[in-house]
Motif scaffolding. Structure first.
Motif, PDB file in Angstrom:
ATOM      1  N   ALA A  31       2.651   3.815  -2.540  1.00 11.11           N
ATOM      2  CA  ALA A  31       3.057   3.743  -1.129  1.00 11.11           C
ATOM      3  C   ALA A  31       1.831   3.711  -0.222  1.00 11.11           C
ATOM      4  N   LEU A  32       0.827   4.519  -0.573  1.00 12.91           N
ATOM      5  CA  LEU A  32      -0.391   4.548   0.234  1.00 12.91           C
ATOM      6  C   LEU A  32      -1.117   3.207   0.175  1.00 12.91           C
ATOM      7  N   LEU A  66       0.256   0.275  -0.404  1.00 13.27           N
ATOM      8  CA  LEU A  66       1.044  -0.693   0.378  1.00 13.27           C
ATOM      9  C   LEU A  66       0.721  -0.527   1.866  1.00 13.27           C
ATOM     10  N   TYR A  67       0.661   0.729   2.308  1.00 14.88           N
ATOM     11  CA  TYR A  67       0.369   0.988   3.718  1.00 14.88           C
ATOM     12  C   TYR A  67      -0.992   0.415   4.106  1.00 14.88           C
ATOM     13  N   THR A 113      -2.824  -1.831   2.616  1.00 13.27           N
ATOM     14  CA  THR A 113      -2.905  -3.287   2.486  1.00 13.27           C
ATOM     15  C   THR A 113      -2.225  -3.984   3.666  1.00 13.27           C
TER      16      THR A 113
END
Lengths: 330, 330
Positions: free
Chosen positions: B109-110, B112-113, B115
């Motif tokens: 999740a981190l 994805l954030y 990026t």
């Protein structure tokens, strides 16, 4: 399923190409591969919905077809994986990230795979083939093009509204706004992916699946060359109407037709498709419109087109191929 | 923790900059912010380990510092999230994807954030600041540079071995091969991130955390300008040795020193750091080497440096700052 049931008016062993969008096309394909050898079916899939989010290459229609044919689709939504979990997206939301596009954990794995392979230089069609193999699909799954095609929507209001990405319209705004126009950015220079032209030219029958004529079938037939190939063999091209009783079975097709100046009915569909398809499979609910479909230049075939359960999709596929009896290319 | 315990030889309210790698630095920082106001601490973190996989921008050292200080670190590994799950990576493996780099669901999740924010034009330092805020960190967390710096390793064998990415060496090969050289691609033109120069120039004390001198501290001090700033204030720069008893506490630092022609001991560390740091905090186990450290040009401070539990890290941080008594910049 017995061999008898596999027998259709289109000979067993005949190749079939299907122009496909997402949910409706997937259901049709699931029916088709239950009554015709999957190895003889090629799905040519829309990529206009494709987009990049969180750095990931996402191909919604290819994935919906894959998950549906692998019996991995979420039966409640018609998209996404069955048994999906949402740990990543939940955490992303906590971090303040963009969580408007629902990406489940299992679904994300596919996007990671595709993105990594693309970064290594693999084409979309190559990756699609790898993914289809991973999911055990027996049909051939092709993106219509390996080149980027991006559907853009111009909202009807305000008068000077800027163009927005398709997923912004379709998901973020839940296709709840009126539109002024649709454009497929990049399509002028997009080339059909390897295998697409061959399939369209040599398949015994081409089926236009019951998908949105503008944003699913449009970005397929507008790839340079595709429409011409179909027009030259329109007698053996059959479309299944996505419009029943003046509204789309799913999604914004009906509203889009109206907003873009077309009659939101099976007759409107016939006028859009007549140039490149000779036969239109339409729903019993619209039987009174069959003469108007004929006037629009397509041979109407009236049947049940709603695919709530796979058995209905099998019957629809059988009727569709049966309609091509005597019209299929050898 | 009482105010009394927060009192140190370096005045409360004095600003402290810490040059940081991953696990060792994170443990030191966790101790430091328990005995000194976090708001007065700036961690300047290595980005040479950063890389792109599955299209995602991954910053291992920044994330290890973040998770550790947020008390979200996996206590067993020293990296990754506590309570992590592996649904995405398991599915990715099933798809035949690259699953050699362990990316858990929460960790993903981190990435994805980060990026997505980078794709929107945010700098790494901007995204890092947002992530630090999400995790409730009170210290300032800075990547040493917003420009890409990529650590590359040339294996010792064969003689004509091609350079490989750091993560290929460190994770895929579990740093199990001998190396010939280390290079930081891009560092010649990398600029210090906003706030880095100010912190290095104006902090009362600069601490070089117990991290790998070559691949963690190297890509920090080799950013143009950094080494010079430190050299000019070396009296108020204190390093904590990552080498104890001739071996690295964690990771390949000891082996790297030997392979790159340095003495794999605290004396070797002193020779590497003497140019830009005046004091070296070293372990009791190496007390006999204190004279040699002095000969190498650094003032030795002998104490316990192993940080198995946070309380040991607090004590190490206190000793480190105490050593700067009278040397801190006002």
């Amino acid at each position: 399923m017995s061999e008898k049931n596999r027998t259709t008016a289109v000979a067993s062993g005949a190749s079939i190409a299907v122009l496909a969008g997402g949910v409706g096309a997937s259901r049709f394909l699931r029916g088709l591969v239950r009554m015709h050898q999957p190895a003889d079916v090629t799905a040519i899939v829309n990529v206009g919905d494709d987009f990049t989010l969180h750095g990931l290459s996402i191909s919604p229609d290819l994935d919906t077809v894959t998950y549906t044919l692998a019996e991995q689709i979420n039966p409640e939504t018609g998209w996404g994986r069955a048994g999906e979990s949402w740990r990543v997206l939940t955490e992303l939301g906590r971090l303040g990230g963009q969580d408007w596009f629902q990406l489940g954990d299992l679904d994300l794995a596919l996007h990671l795979y595709r993105t990594q392979r693309r970064s290594e230089g693999a084409s979309l069609s190559q990756v699609t083939s790898e993914i289809a193999a991973s999911f055990g699909l027996e049909l051939t799954l092709l993106p219509v093009s390996d080149d980027p095609i991006r559907t853009r929507i111009t909202p009807a209001e305000p008068a000077d509204a800027a163009e927005i990405d398709f997923q912004d319209y379709f998901v973020a705004q839940q296709h709840g706004i009126s539109i002024r126009s649709v454009r497929f950015a990049g399509i002028e220079t997009a080339r059909p992916a390897p295998g697409v032209v061959e399939s369209l030219e040599h398949s015994a029958v081409v089926v236009v699946a019951p998908s949105n004529p503008f944003v699913s079938i449009g970005p397929v037939v507008d790839v340079p060359g595709v429409r011409d190939i179909l027009a030259q063999r329109r007698r053996s091209v059959v479309a299944v109407s996505p419009i029943v009783g003046g509204a789309s079975v799913k999604g914004p097709a009906g509203a889009m037709m109206r907003e873009l100046g077309h009659e939101p009915s099976v007759v409107g569909v016939a006028r859009l498709y007549a140039e490149f398809a000779g036969t239109l499979v339409m729903d019993n609910a619209d039987r009174d419109l069959a003469p108007a479909v004929l006037d629009a230049g397509m041979s109407p075939v009236v049947t049940d087109t709603i695919m709530s359960i796979p058995e209905q999709a099998v019957a629809l596929a059988r009727t569709t191929l049966h309609a091509m009896s005597g019209r299929a290319r050898k």
